[in-house]
Scaffold this motif. Structure first.
Motif, PDB file in Angstrom:
ATOM      1  N   GLU A  62       4.705   1.691   8.483  1.00 56.06           N
ATOM      2  CA  GLU A  62       5.710   0.885   7.801  1.00 56.06           C
ATOM      3  C   GLU A  62       5.588   1.107   6.300  1.00 56.06           C
ATOM      4  O   GLU A  62       4.524   1.476   5.797  1.00 56.06           O
ATOM      5  N   ILE A  63       6.684   0.859   5.594  1.00 50.77           N
ATOM      6  CA  ILE A  63       6.709   0.976   4.135  1.00 50.77           C
ATOM      7  C   ILE A  63       6.828  -0.424   3.548  1.00 50.77           C
ATOM      8  O   ILE A  63       7.699  -1.202   3.946  1.00 50.77           O
ATOM      9  N   SER A  64       5.968  -0.732   2.591  1.00 53.18           N
ATOM     10  CA  SER A  64       5.972  -2.062   1.983  1.00 53.18           C
ATOM     11  C   SER A  64       7.284  -2.316   1.253  1.00 53.18           C
ATOM     12  O   SER A  64       7.867  -1.416   0.636  1.00 53.18           O
ATOM     13  N   CYS A  91       3.770   2.891  -0.859  1.00 48.06           N
ATOM     14  CA  CYS A  91       2.811   1.976  -0.242  1.00 48.06           C
ATOM     15  C   CYS A  91       3.084   1.937   1.260  1.00 48.06           C
ATOM     16  O   CYS A  91       4.120   1.435   1.693  1.00 48.06           O
ATOM     17  N   VAL A  92       2.155   2.486   2.042  1.00 46.68           N
ATOM     18  CA  VAL A  92       2.359   2.661   3.481  1.00 46.68           C
ATOM     19  C   VAL A  92       1.497   1.682   4.266  1.00 46.68           C
ATOM     20  O   VAL A  92       0.292   1.585   4.037  1.00 46.68           O
ATOM     21  N   TYR A  93       2.124   0.939   5.170  1.00 45.95           N
ATOM     22  CA  TYR A  93       1.412   0.119   6.141  1.00 45.95           C
ATOM     23  C   TYR A  93       1.334   0.917   7.443  1.00 45.95           C
ATOM     24  O   TYR A  93       2.355   1.158   8.089  1.00 45.95           O
ATOM     25  N   LEU A 106      -6.029  -1.862  11.371  1.00 48.79           N
ATOM     26  CA  LEU A 106      -6.698  -3.111  11.053  1.00 48.79           C
ATOM     27  C   LEU A 106      -6.606  -3.484   9.590  1.00 48.79           C
ATOM     28  O   LEU A 106      -6.788  -4.646   9.238  1.00 48.79           O
ATOM     29  N   GLU A 107      -6.382  -2.524   8.718  1.00 46.25           N
ATOM     30  CA  GLU A 107      -6.321  -2.801   7.298  1.00 46.25           C
ATOM     31  C   GLU A 107      -5.044  -2.240   6.701  1.00 46.25           C
ATOM     32  O   GLU A 107      -4.429  -1.332   7.252  1.00 46.25           O
ATOM     33  N   VAL A 108      -4.676  -2.803   5.554  1.00 43.16           N
ATOM     34  CA  VAL A 108      -3.466  -2.378   4.856  1.00 43.16           C
ATOM     35  C   VAL A 108      -3.862  -1.602   3.617  1.00 43.16           C
ATOM     36  O   VAL A 108      -4.727  -2.030   2.861  1.00 43.16           O
TER      37      VAL A 108
END
Length: 476
Positions: A394-396, A380-382, A467-469
């Motif tokens: 970032e990684i969740s 899951c990548v931010y 803007l979105e995750v």
């Protein structure tokens, strides 16, 4: 063994032949690349040909290169793989077979005897017998994973609950697991030295609290252990080992997960000074008393064990041959052992008042039901930002760890790096058309994000903000 190295079962080799948002100056979108939409890295099924046009050229070439490197080394090897003297016997005493297993020496396994060692002369009879499970992963692979659980009544000091062992007596041989050690409950990951060179194994990443040091006794190599992280009884933990090529070396990474907290930890990565080594033998788990506390019970459960093959398919550990090593040092407790299947887990127990069940047949086959592949969501990548100078992500928390990243600029690979900790890639020159980021996790799932640069005249071309995750779905 517990303080220095794993006991490789007298170095017996059981070898095989083995989303779309807009800002003032750009638009960006991303997609999860799973097997349903053409993940080129992990080919779960053979029914996804319709999406082949979406495959990533780099990852496709990577799989092909890895398979060809392995085949070339197997054909040209003059090491243990090509040595003679091992029989092609695949039938267990329970009458079942591991299909395609070459050099699977069941005679050695079913006898349950070991060569005499110095240990046999030390306080004979006080040790609990060593127990092993040999899995049905006949092909070579690049990823191993296993879940481990120790019940409270199965805790005993000086016990090694080995989750995985591979390539004993061969290049790339090693083992990992957890120990109830006098200094604490630790994680251990070790590789034996190469069999045909004097070059030494080197750490390339050492996680917080991890100690690296040479070991001797039962072979020599580099041992890594971590007492800081710790583990508890009555809790499940996951271990993952993955190998990759780095020039003339093979690298091995070791990650663990506490399933209750969902926290992943990168324990260590090691550089092995021989190219193109793989997980080639049948994988093994074992339970061992290394100090002579056979009057106490020890027990361990294993589930969700898999090897990822070089063809992209997972091999579930749904069958295991049980083996008990009979030695003088465990004479007093040589009948105090058990093994079997409970709630789709394989278990091993020895010492104390342990009694044998009907399933604890030396050389017998244990079977259980398992999914065809690990039930693990993709990473899951931010995605944080893309500027004219860098891309950041970032990684969740709780996500599967990152294995490598690949950055494409204007459809060409700009940078590719195996690095679990990297979260930024800087540019030498500004992109003019497209920035793409591919993140691969330690299980081989890939997630791709694309940033299309439009650069209208009145925009601030320096900042492109996420803007979105992105949150992956279960359809991976």
């Amino acid at each position: 063994m517990g303080c220095s190295s794993s006991r490789p079962m007298s170095n017996r080799r059981f070898s095989t032949s083995m989303g779309n948002s807009e800002s003032t100056d750009h638009e960006m979108y991303e997609e999860a690349e799973s097997q349903e939409n053409g993940n080129p890295r992990v080919h779960w099924d053979d029914d996804d040909d319709d999406d082949e046009e979406e495959e990533d050229d780099y990852l496709t070439d990577y799989n092909m290169d890895m398979s060809s490197n392995y085949k070339y080394r197997t054909v040209s090897s003059k090491g243990p793989r090509s040595a003679g003297g091992r029989s092609r016997v695949t039938t267990t005493t329970a009458g079942e077979t591991f299909e395609g297993s070459e050099y699977f020496d069941m005679e050695t396994m079913t006898e349950g005897q070991s060569e005499m060692t110095d240990w046999d002369q030390e306080e004979p009879g006080l040790y609990a017998p060593s127990l092993s499970l040999w899995y049905n992963d006949e092909e070579a692979g690049d990823i191993l994973t296993q879940d481990v659980y120790v019940p409270k009544f199965g805790l005993t000091k000086h016990t090694y609950y080995c989750c995985l062992q591979w390539n004993a007596g061969m290049n790339g041989g090693g083992y990992c697991g957890i120990q109830d050690h006098p200094k604490g409950r630790n994680y251990i990951f070790s590789l034996w030295d190469p069999v045909d060179t004097d070059k030494k194994i080197k750490p390339i990443y050492v996680g917080p609290g991890t100690i690296c040091e040479p070991f001797g006794g039962e072979g020599e190599g580099l041992k890594t252990w971590n007492f800081t992280l710790g583990w508890e009884s009555d809790s499940w933990y996951t271990v993952v080992i993955r190998r990759w090529d780095d020039g003339e070396n093979t690298c091995y990474g070791f990650w663990v997960k506490h399933q209750m907290t969902l926290e992943w930890t990168h324990i260590v990565s090691l550089e092995f000074p021989v190219p193109a080594t793989f997980f080639e033998t049948l994988s093994c788990s074992f339970l061992e008393d290394w100090e002579g506390t056979g009057d106490q019970e020890r027990r361990v459960h294993f589930k969700n064990g898999y090897k990822h093959g070089l063809n992209g398919k997972w091999m579930p550990f749904n069958k295991a041959v049980f083996s008990m090593v009979s030695e003088m040092r465990c004479k007093l407790f040589e009948n105090n052992y058990d093994s079997g299947v409970l709630d789709d887990t394989f278990y091993l127990q020895s010492g104390g008042q342990t009694m044998q069940s009907a399933s604890a047949v030396n050389g017998g086959m244990l079977t259980r039901e398992m999914p065809a592949k690990p039930d693990v969501l993709p990473i899951c990548v931010y995605l944080s930002s893309v500027t004219s100078e860098e891309v950041s992500w970032e990684i969740s928390a709780g996500s599967v760890p990152q294995f490598q990243y690949i950055v494409y600029i204007d459809k060409l690979i700009y940078k590719q790096e195996v690095n679990s900790e990297a979260r930024t890639c800087k540019f030498d020159t500004s992109p003019t058309e497209l920035v793409e980021l591919l993140i691969e996790d330690i299980y081989g799932h890939a997630v791709r994000s694309k940033f299309k640069v439009t650069n209208p005249p009145d925009c601030d071309s320096q900042t492109r903000t996420r803007l979105e995750v992105y949150v992956p779905t279960a359809s991976h």
